[in-house]
Write a protein that holds these residues in place. Structure first.
Motif, PDB file in Angstrom:
ATOM      1  N   LEU A   1      35.273  -7.872 -69.791  1.00  0.00           N
ATOM      2  CA  LEU A   1      36.008  -9.016 -69.238  1.00  0.00           C
ATOM      3  C   LEU A   1      37.242  -8.500 -68.497  1.00  0.00           C
ATOM      4  N   GLU A   2      37.094  -8.343 -67.213  1.00  0.00           N
ATOM      5  CA  GLU A   2      38.166  -7.763 -66.408  1.00  0.00           C
ATOM      6  C   GLU A   2      39.471  -8.547 -66.573  1.00  0.00           C
ATOM      7  N   SER A   3      40.529  -7.817 -66.904  1.00  0.00           N
ATOM      8  CA  SER A   3      41.913  -8.347 -66.936  1.00  0.00           C
ATOM      9  C   SER A   3      42.100  -9.590 -67.803  1.00  0.00           C
TER      10      SER A   3
ATOM     11  N   GLN B   1      47.575   4.461 -67.600  1.00  0.00           N
ATOM     12  CA  GLN B   1      47.419   4.412 -66.133  1.00  0.00           C
ATOM     13  C   GLN B   1      45.961   4.321 -65.701  1.00  0.00           C
ATOM     14  N   GLY B   2      45.053   4.736 -66.561  1.00  0.00           N
ATOM     15  CA  GLY B   2      43.635   4.704 -66.208  1.00  0.00           C
ATOM     16  C   GLY B   2      43.002   3.321 -66.301  1.00  0.00           C
ATOM     17  N   LYS B   3      43.779   2.308 -66.716  1.00  0.00           N
ATOM     18  CA  LYS B   3      43.335   0.908 -66.720  1.00  0.00           C
ATOM     19  C   LYS B   3      41.882   0.744 -67.186  1.00  0.00           C
ATOM     20  N   THR B   4      41.040   0.136 -66.338  1.00  0.00           N
ATOM     21  CA  THR B   4      39.639  -0.087 -66.706  1.00  0.00           C
ATOM     22  C   THR B   4      38.999   1.178 -67.278  1.00  0.00           C
ATOM     23  N   SER B   5      39.251   2.293 -66.633  1.00  0.00           N
ATOM     24  CA  SER B   5      38.574   3.528 -67.057  1.00  0.00           C
ATOM     25  C   SER B   5      39.043   3.953 -68.449  1.00  0.00           C
TER      26      SER B   5
ATOM     27  N   PHE C   1      26.014  -1.476 -65.402  1.00  0.00           N
ATOM     28  CA  PHE C   1      25.850  -2.348 -64.238  1.00  0.00           C
ATOM     29  C   PHE C   1      27.232  -2.629 -63.663  1.00  0.00           C
ATOM     30  N   HIS C   2      27.402  -2.371 -62.370  1.00  0.00           N
ATOM     31  CA  HIS C   2      28.724  -2.571 -61.767  1.00  0.00           C
ATOM     32  C   HIS C   2      28.568  -2.728 -60.255  1.00  0.00           C
ATOM     33  N   GLY C   3      29.078  -3.834 -59.731  1.00  0.00           N
ATOM     34  CA  GLY C   3      28.877  -4.113 -58.304  1.00  0.00           C
ATOM     35  C   GLY C   3      29.895  -3.466 -57.381  1.00  0.00           C
TER      36      GLY C   3
ATOM     37  N   SER D   1      31.478   5.834 -57.229  1.00  0.00           N
ATOM     38  CA  SER D   1      32.472   6.896 -57.376  1.00  0.00           C
ATOM     39  C   SER D   1      33.822   6.373 -57.852  1.00  0.00           C
ATOM     40  N   PHE D   2      33.983   5.036 -57.872  1.00  0.00           N
ATOM     41  CA  PHE D   2      35.249   4.475 -58.324  1.00  0.00           C
ATOM     42  C   PHE D   2      35.489   4.910 -59.771  1.00  0.00           C
ATOM     43  N   TRP D   3      36.685   5.401 -60.046  1.00  0.00           N
ATOM     44  CA  TRP D   3      37.048   5.974 -61.349  1.00  0.00           C
ATOM     45  C   TRP D   3      36.134   7.149 -61.728  1.00  0.00           C
ATOM     46  N   ASN D   4      35.470   7.740 -60.737  1.00  0.00           N
ATOM     47  CA  ASN D   4      34.626   8.915 -61.024  1.00  0.00           C
ATOM     48  C   ASN D   4      33.482   8.609 -61.987  1.00  0.00           C
ATOM     49  N   ARG D   5      33.085   7.332 -62.005  1.00  0.00           N
ATOM     50  CA  ARG D   5      32.054   6.927 -62.966  1.00  0.00           C
ATOM     51  C   ARG D   5      30.760   7.700 -62.774  1.00  0.00           C
ATOM     52  N   ASN D   6      30.371   7.897 -61.498  1.00  0.00           N
ATOM     53  CA  ASN D   6      29.077   8.549 -61.256  1.00  0.00           C
ATOM     54  C   ASN D   6      29.029   9.976 -61.806  1.00  0.00           C
TER      55      ASN D   6
ATOM     56  N   ASN E   1      37.824 -11.322 -61.850  1.00  0.00           N
ATOM     57  CA  ASN E   1      39.158 -11.631 -62.380  1.00  0.00           C
ATOM     58  C   ASN E   1      40.043 -10.383 -62.288  1.00  0.00           C
ATOM     59  N   HIS E   2      40.326  -9.962 -61.084  1.00  0.00           N
ATOM     60  CA  HIS E   2      41.144  -8.757 -60.879  1.00  0.00           C
ATOM     61  C   HIS E   2      42.373  -9.095 -60.054  1.00  0.00           C
ATOM     62  N   TYR E   3      43.494  -8.511 -60.431  1.00  0.00           N
ATOM     63  CA  TYR E   3      44.727  -8.665 -59.668  1.00  0.00           C
ATOM     64  C   TYR E   3      44.444  -8.448 -58.178  1.00  0.00           C
TER      65      TYR E   3
ATOM     66  N   GLY F   1      38.382  -7.847 -73.426  1.00  0.00           N
ATOM     67  CA  GLY F   1      39.300  -7.760 -72.299  1.00  0.00           C
ATOM     68  C   GLY F   1      39.701  -6.306 -72.130  1.00  0.00           C
ATOM     69  N   ASP F   2      39.757  -5.828 -70.885  1.00  0.00           N
ATOM     70  CA  ASP F   2      40.011  -4.382 -70.720  1.00  0.00           C
ATOM     71  C   ASP F   2      41.490  -4.016 -70.750  1.00  0.00           C
ATOM     72  N   HIS F   3      42.346  -4.884 -70.217  1.00  0.00           N
ATOM     73  CA  HIS F   3      43.793  -4.606 -70.189  1.00  0.00           C
ATOM     74  C   HIS F   3      44.491  -5.877 -69.749  1.00  0.00           C
ATOM     75  N   TYR F   4      45.816  -5.850 -69.706  1.00  0.00           N
ATOM     76  CA  TYR F   4      46.539  -7.050 -69.292  1.00  0.00           C
ATOM     77  C   TYR F   4      46.164  -7.411 -67.856  1.00  0.00           C
TER      78      TYR F   4
HETATM   79  C1  GP9 Z   1      36.657  -1.245 -60.134  1.00  0.00           C
HETATM   80  C2  GP9 Z   1      37.145  -1.778 -61.399  1.00  0.00           C
HETATM   81  C3  GP9 Z   1      38.625  -2.009 -61.434  1.00  0.00           C
HETATM   82  O1  GP9 Z   1      35.455  -0.562 -60.065  1.00  0.00           O
HETATM   83  O2  GP9 Z   1      36.488  -1.470 -62.533  1.00  0.00           O
HETATM   84  O3  GP9 Z   1      39.376  -1.121 -62.161  1.00  0.00           O
HETATM   85  P1  GP9 Z   1      40.918  -1.394 -62.518  1.00  0.00           P
HETATM   86  O4  GP9 Z   1      41.660  -1.524 -61.222  1.00  0.00           O
HETATM   87  O5  GP9 Z   1      40.977  -2.678 -63.287  1.00  0.00           O
HETATM   88  O6  GP9 Z   1      41.340  -0.232 -63.325  1.00  0.00           O
END
Ligand code: GP9
Ligand code: MN
Length: 423
Positions: free
Chosen positions: A37-39, A79-83, A127-129, A133-138, A196-198, A255-258
């Motif tokens: 659940l993003e943010s 600082q790594g937020k979602t990751s 699953f992620h749309g 390579s975002f956050w080096n996931r791959n 639901n992202h800033y 929820g992943d972070h504030y």
């Molecule tokens: C983007 C996403 C956002 O792929 O997961 O990450 P965030 O900015 O919330 O760390």
């Protein structure tokens, strides 16, 4: 070095919390569906904006028979937020104090959930749309042992459905269905949403609740994008029910972070109806956690815990003991669960103590602790610092190279290929 890993293993073994027999194996053999659940902050749950529920679907789950809802669950990201959130829930290791372990430690040896469950016959997928390579996931997903990674290459993304960080939640879930159905069961999956992202922008046609009225654009929009995310979830649940997956899957939502940072204190004071002091701000780091297991007795659980605790909690529900693994969290459902929740900056919260910048408060009243209680808090503070330091040693030193749990086959990264080269 091998001395360091010995210290780590000694510590995590001593910190181990035994599974609770009332829950151990409650979901044995079932699929696992993580919904990220993003943010999403916990204050949204059961919150009413102008008399209207913001997240009616999630609210309904707080009363679901088979769902545990944790209302004192905290994000522990830096600082790594979602990751960082992902890193903790896959490994029960802390993110780093600076940067993102996903980005800088993607090639480390891990003993992560997909690898552990893979050896029990589970197929794992993310699953992620958004671009892989975002956050080096791959890269790191290979080290974690994820069999599949369905990134934006696997989705049809029309410009009208494109949010800043990828495909909007409703089409994302919809298009994920055939991909999910391509997996053999049992599976271990994670769906990473983005709507639901800033800074919480939304099209008029997607907005089904009026914005907030604080005058702070992102706070006001946050209610609308959270509502959209809640509706998307409901749609996906409808599918899960129809397909029967609902009856044979553990569903975990976190929820992943504030979503609203400290820079929005003034608007948040209006939302919460009180001044956002450092103590209140710490309380706002609560994120919702829902765990649904078919047949399990649900309810609201007030235990204090954090993202670091998810992996042992889940493994125990699946009937897998965690004693042999290096995990820094403990099972939320265990009688021995450690309710001191470290934050990445060394602050912490527990059912009794809230520590901010070396100052200690009573978690119930928000008042400063008296001298006698301060001593206990200082002890907890030391333990928190030690835990973070040890976890950092593991991650920075790639120490799991030197430790193979019994019955665990190390991950061979070369066996994984996701076909998600950049478009
Ligand atoms: C983007 C996403 C956002 O792929 O997961 O990450 P965030 O900015 O919330 O760390
Ligand atoms: Mn995020």
């Amino acid at each position: 070095s091998s001395d360091d890993i010995t210290e780590v293993v000694n510590y995590t073994k001593s910190n181990y919390a035994e599974p609770n027999p009332a829950y151990f194996g409650a979901g044995k053999g079932m699929n696992v569906i993580y919904l990220h659940l993003e943010s999403m902050q916990n204050f949204l749950i059961n919150y009413k904006l102008n008399g209207e529920e913001v997240t009616p679907f999630l609210n309904s789950l707080t009363k679901d028979q088979n769902t545990l809802y944790f209302d004192n669950f905290f994000h522990q990201t830096g600082q790594g937020k979602t990751s960082d959130a992902e890193f903790m829930l896959e490994n029960s290791l802390y993110g780093l104090s600076q940067g993102s372990a996903y980005t800088t430690k993607g090639l480390n040896t891990y003993e992560a959930a997909p690898a552990i469950l893979g050896q029990q016959g589970y197929t794992s997928a993310v699953f992620h749309g958004n671009s892989g390579s975002f956050w080096n996931r791959n890269e790191i997903y290979k080290s974690l042992g994820f069999n599949k990674f369905f990134d934006s290459n696997y989705y049809q993304i029309d410009s009208a459905d494109l949010a800043e960080y990828g495909l909007m939640d409703k089409p994302f879930y919809e298009q994920s269905i055939p991909l999910l159905e391509s997996l053999p069961e049992p599976f271990y999956t994670k769906f990473i949403t983005v709507s639901n992202h800033y800074p919480y922008p939304i099209n008029e046609e997607d907005a089904t609740i009026a914005p907030g009225t604080t005058g702070d654009k992102s706070v006001d929009g946050y209610f609308q994008t959270a509502r959209y995310a809640d509706e998307a979830l409901k749609q996906f649940f409808d599918y899960l029910k129809k397909s029967g997956l609902y009856d044979r899957s553990i569903i975990v939502m976190y929820g992943d972070h504030y979503g609203i940072s400290e820079n929005h204190k003034k608007a948040m004071a209006q939302v919460m109806g009180k001044e956002i002091t450092p103590f209140e701000n710490t309380g706002l780091q609560r994120v919702p956690l829902f765990i649904r297991v078919p047949g399990m007795e649900g309810g609201v659980n007030h235990e204090y815990g954090g993202q670091i605790d998810l992996l042992p909690t889940l493994l125990h529900l699946l009937g897998t003991d965690t004693k042999e693994y290096v995990q820094f969290g403990t099972d939320l459902l265990s009688k021995q669960h450690d309710d001191v929740v470290p934050f990445r900056n060394g602050d912490f919260v527990s059912s009794t103590i809230t520590a901010i910048d070396g100052k200690f408060y009573d978690s119930k009243t928000g008042l400063k602790l008296d001298e006698a209680k301060n001593e206990e808090a200082k002890k907890d503070q030391k333990i928190v610092e030690y835990k973070l330091k040890l976890s950092d040693k593991v991650v920075n030193g790639d120490l799991l190279r030197f430790y193979k749990p019994e019955n665990f086959t190390p991950v061979d990264r070369s066996q994984y290929n996701y076909n998600n080269d950049e478009k």
